[in-house]
Design an enzyme around this catalytic site. Structure first.
Site, mmCIF file in Angstrom:
data_model
loop_
_atom_site.group_PDB
_atom_site.id
_atom_site.type_symbol
_atom_site.label_atom_id
_atom_site.label_comp_id
_atom_site.label_asym_id
_atom_site.label_seq_id
_atom_site.Cartn_x
_atom_site.Cartn_y
_atom_site.Cartn_z
ATOM 1 N N GLY A 29 -16.790 21.317 26.106
ATOM 2 C CA GLY A 29 -17.711 20.784 25.315
ATOM 3 C C GLY A 29 -16.919 19.818 24.239
ATOM 4 O O GLY A 29 -15.983 19.261 24.601
ATOM 5 N N CYS A 30 -17.524 19.767 23.118
ATOM 6 C CA CYS A 30 -17.039 18.870 22.081
ATOM 7 C C CYS A 30 -15.651 19.217 21.702
ATOM 8 O O CYS A 30 -15.661 20.404 21.196
ATOM 9 C CB CYS A 30 -18.281 18.826 21.138
ATOM 10 S SG CYS A 30 -17.352 17.679 19.595
ATOM 11 N N PHE A 31 -14.913 18.363 21.616
ATOM 12 C CA PHE A 31 -13.527 18.541 21.167
ATOM 13 C C PHE A 31 -13.378 19.071 19.708
ATOM 14 O O PHE A 31 -12.441 19.911 19.264
ATOM 15 C CB PHE A 31 -12.528 17.586 21.301
ATOM 16 C CG PHE A 31 -12.562 16.002 21.220
ATOM 17 C CD1 PHE A 31 -13.363 15.791 20.125
ATOM 18 C CD2 PHE A 31 -12.088 15.102 22.087
ATOM 19 C CE1 PHE A 31 -13.653 14.387 19.947
ATOM 20 C CE2 PHE A 31 -12.411 13.789 22.070
ATOM 21 C CZ PHE A 31 -13.129 13.444 20.729
ATOM 22 N N TRP A 32 -14.309 18.688 18.872
ATOM 23 C CA TRP A 32 -14.297 19.160 17.614
ATOM 24 C C TRP A 32 -14.274 20.463 17.270
ATOM 25 O O TRP A 32 -13.599 21.240 16.452
ATOM 26 C CB TRP A 32 -15.414 18.364 16.866
ATOM 27 C CG TRP A 32 -15.401 17.095 16.515
ATOM 28 C CD1 TRP A 32 -14.418 16.132 16.864
ATOM 29 C CD2 TRP A 32 -16.560 16.113 16.362
ATOM 30 N NE1 TRP A 32 -14.806 14.820 16.733
ATOM 31 C CE2 TRP A 32 -15.936 14.643 16.381
ATOM 32 C CE3 TRP A 32 -17.808 16.280 15.860
ATOM 33 C CZ2 TRP A 32 -17.043 13.649 16.076
ATOM 34 C CZ3 TRP A 32 -18.665 15.339 15.762
ATOM 35 C CH2 TRP A 32 -18.128 13.902 15.889
#
Length: 183
Positions: free
Chosen positions: A16-19
């Protein structure tokens, strides 16, 4: 005893989102460096905008530099499979597209084998109602994301996405892996 860089290993994971992944792995003991970036695509040096358009084939990933004497690749995967849903194809929650796919971009045959073993164990244990769709593929080229994506949660904790999506994943990690957190 001081360690040398040669004793370090790399792991590259997309969930998913790398953050979200970056925020979690920065707190895991034995992980020394976390870089948000892109892997698995066919366009050289992609930009965030290009990756978000879904035309480059890249996934948002984190590349971890870790000390295998402190944290094993298997332990990295245990965290990985706890903090994201590996059963949703090309999405994590509201983030939809191939750039958000679940992926282990292995660096060595041993990493490929470990990923397969962990996924088989989770499947046998019936952890999820749906099949795991995480792809396990060799890492081609890793491209670091733009500077403003690095340390994103740390620098933007009040940003709405961070409060609604990243913070709960960090809290879940802390709940399940408290003993593995950095001091």
């Amino acid at each position: 005893m001081m360690s040398t860089q040669e004793e370090r290993e790399l792991a590259t994971l997309g969930g998913g989102c790398f953050w979200c992944l970056e925020a979690v792995y920065k707190e895991l003991r034995g992980v020394e460096r976390v870089v948000s970036g892109y892997a698995g695509g066919h366009v050289p040096d992609p930009t965030y905008r290009q990756v978000c358009e879904g035309t480059t084939g890249h996934a948002e990933v984190v590349q971890l530099t870790f000390d295998p004497r402190v944290v094993s690749f298997r332990e990295l995967l245990e965290v990985f499979f706890t903090i994201h849903d590996p059963t949703t194809l090309n999405r994590q929650g509201g983030d939809v597209g191939t750039q958000y796919r679940s992926a282990v971009f292995y660096h060595t045959p041993a990493q490929r084998e470990t990923a397969g073993q962990v996924m088989a164990e989770l499947t046998a244990a019936g952890v999820w109602d749906s099949p795991i769709v995480t792809e396990v593929v060799p890492l081609g080229v890793f491209y670091p994301a733009e500077d403003y994506h690095q340390d994103y949660f740390e620098r933007n904790p009040a940003q709405p996405y961070c409060r609604a999506v990243v913070a709960p994943k960090v809290a879940k990690f802390r709940k399940h892996f408290l003993e593995k957190m950095k001091a």
